[in-house]
Write a protein that holds these residues in place. Sequence first.
Motif, PDB file in Angstrom:
ATOM      1  N   UNK A 217       0.860  -1.180   0.000  1.00 24.17           N
ATOM      2  CA  UNK A 217       0.000   0.000   0.000  1.00 24.17           C
ATOM      3  C   UNK A 217       0.898   1.231   0.000  1.00 24.17           C
ATOM      4  N   UNK A 218       0.842   2.015  -1.070  1.00 28.57           N
ATOM      5  CA  UNK A 218       1.676   3.202  -1.199  1.00 28.57           C
ATOM      6  C   UNK A 218       0.785   4.408  -1.455  1.00 28.57           C
ATOM      7  N   UNK A 219       0.640   5.237  -0.411  1.00 28.60           N
ATOM      8  CA  UNK A 219      -0.208   6.435  -0.493  1.00 28.60           C
ATOM      9  C   UNK A 219      -1.585   6.109  -1.056  1.00 28.60           C
ATOM     10  N   UNK A 220      -2.209   5.096  -0.477  1.00 26.83           N
ATOM     11  CA  UNK A 220      -3.555   4.696  -0.899  1.00 26.83           C
ATOM     12  C   UNK A 220      -4.578   5.581  -0.197  1.00 26.83           C
ATOM     13  N   UNK A 221      -5.348   6.314  -0.948  1.00 27.14           N
ATOM     14  CA  UNK A 221      -6.352   7.225  -0.388  1.00 27.14           C
ATOM     15  C   UNK A 221      -7.684   6.490  -0.227  1.00 27.14           C
ATOM     16  N   UNK A 222      -8.216   6.561   0.974  1.00 28.58           N
ATOM     17  CA  UNK A 222      -9.514   5.957   1.260  1.00 28.58           C
ATOM     18  C   UNK A 222     -10.454   7.033   1.794  1.00 28.58           C
ATOM     19  N   UNK A 223     -11.735   6.969   1.440  1.00 30.59           N
ATOM     20  CA  UNK A 223     -12.685   7.948   1.966  1.00 30.59           C
ATOM     21  C   UNK A 223     -12.965   7.714   3.443  1.00 30.59           C
ATOM     22  N   UNK A 224     -13.567   8.685   4.069  1.00 28.51           N
ATOM     23  CA  UNK A 224     -13.864   8.583   5.504  1.00 28.51           C
ATOM     24  C   UNK A 224     -14.765   7.396   5.809  1.00 28.51           C
ATOM     25  N   UNK A 225     -15.671   7.093   4.880  1.00 28.55           N
ATOM     26  CA  UNK A 225     -16.615   6.001   5.136  1.00 28.55           C
ATOM     27  C   UNK A 225     -16.048   4.626   4.800  1.00 28.55           C
ATOM     28  N   UNK A 226     -14.712   4.526   4.599  1.00 29.63           N
ATOM     29  CA  UNK A 226     -14.083   3.226   4.361  1.00 29.63           C
ATOM     30  C   UNK A 226     -13.890   2.441   5.654  1.00 29.63           C
ATOM     31  N   UNK A 227     -14.006   3.111   6.805  1.00 32.92           N
ATOM     32  CA  UNK A 227     -13.844   2.421   8.085  1.00 32.92           C
ATOM     33  C   UNK A 227     -14.960   1.389   8.259  1.00 32.92           C
ATOM     34  N   UNK A 228     -14.566   0.171   8.629  1.00 36.33           N
ATOM     35  CA  UNK A 228     -15.524  -0.896   8.907  1.00 36.33           C
ATOM     36  C   UNK A 228     -15.650  -1.037  10.417  1.00 36.33           C
ATOM     37  N   UNK A 229     -16.828  -0.729  10.927  1.00 35.98           N
ATOM     38  CA  UNK A 229     -17.015  -0.777  12.368  1.00 35.98           C
ATOM     39  C   UNK A 229     -16.543   0.502  13.032  1.00 35.98           C
ATOM     40  N   UNK A 230     -15.761   0.342  14.095  1.00 31.33           N
ATOM     41  CA  UNK A 230     -15.336   1.485  14.901  1.00 31.33           C
ATOM     42  C   UNK A 230     -13.854   1.751  14.737  1.00 31.33           C
ATOM     43  N   UNK A 231     -13.474   3.022  14.621  1.00 31.90           N
ATOM     44  CA  UNK A 231     -12.054   3.376  14.592  1.00 31.90           C
ATOM     45  C   UNK A 231     -11.407   2.897  15.885  1.00 31.90           C
ATOM     46  N   UNK A 232     -10.319   2.146  15.749  1.00 31.85           N
ATOM     47  CA  UNK A 232      -9.636   1.597  16.920  1.00 31.85           C
ATOM     48  C   UNK A 232     -10.249   0.325  17.464  1.00 31.85           C
ATOM     49  N   UNK A 233     -11.288  -0.177  16.801  1.00 33.43           N
ATOM     50  CA  UNK A 233     -11.994  -1.350  17.343  1.00 33.43           C
ATOM     51  C   UNK A 233     -11.727  -2.655  16.631  1.00 33.43           C
TER      52      UNK A 233
END
Length: 384
Positions: A217-233
């Motif tokens: 993964x080299x500077x892969x941009x993901x949108x905010x809604x790419x998180x699955x579940x909870x940040x840190x979870x």
Amino acid sequence: MTEAFMTVGSAEREFTAALRDFARRECGTREQRDALTAETGGPHSPTLYAKLAELGWLGVCLPEEYGGAGGGMTDACLFLRETARGLVPAGGFVTSVITAKAYERFGSAAQRKAAVGGAVAGQVLSIAMSEPEAGSDVGALRCRAEQQPSGGWLVNGHKTWISNAHLAEYILLVARTGSGDSKHEGLTMFHVPAAAPGIEVRGIETMGGREVNDVYFTDVHLPADAVVGRVGGAWQQLMAGLNAERLFLAANMLGLSERILEDTLTYVRGREQFGRPVGSFQALRHRLADLATEIECARLLVFDVAAKCDAEPDRLFPREASMAKLKATETAKHAALEGMQMMGGYGYATEYDMERHLRAAVVSTVYGGTSEIQRDIIGKSYGL
């Protein structure tokens, strides 16, 4: 082996019979299997996988709202057992169903539609956790996702031994987004299109052919809604899926063990030395009796744990799931070694399937948590 002693209903028996008929028709000969696996150079045939999707079987344990059959763990284990037993080249299924179950539990509506619905339709999913310095120790992950002022994420890092990433439509990435008192804090899951700019997949050549990969993964941009579940979870989310992961791997190796026994019996019944079939000699007869008994023990354990999971779907069974994974994979490895020994030189010959069985069985005691890790989990469950 018969099913008379297995407590299943008529629907399960019909499902098993249909799977066996499919395997006989579509990949019942060595020539058919060789042609199918040549498509990818590994144990997955997109052509055959599409047929399984058309039959609705890839969604055997996934929700009906996404096109699945809505079945439980027992149904999934029956599918995995019979496809392994029939040597069906559907190697993308295990990672896909394990990953889809994570999306089912923690994904947003859009993520579930894309990933779970995609898995049912025949798309392959992959999960990326392991790294060069973080295999069994998931808490040592270094691949990092940094939040951007825009609210999106920038991912950089290297994942390794990632099964089916080269076939995947989506990758469920586990990356570090922070830190805390525990090394397992600060890990987050991300929904990543495999074709996203900045992702490079390089195959790792193994005895089993093309199955696993390095993923960069080299500077892969993901949108905010790419998180699955909870940040840190992610750690807690990964733990919630351990029943499925370990049990599915166990069912897969149970089916392979049964196929190994069948192939060994076929050989020793037909091979003659000193004027009679080699299977009639007590030395081999007793070894086969012991092997059949061990496989039966594994079968009973796998389906007992599956029944427990179906009865209490929200409960974790870490001890039982680890026992099933440990027993079934070690039994498969032992069965392949015994089969190869009893076939003599022909066990090593590529004209027979036994050497392939061995390659598939040996690695099963490593992936999804090594046998040593499973023993440690079981021991700790007794307060040790």
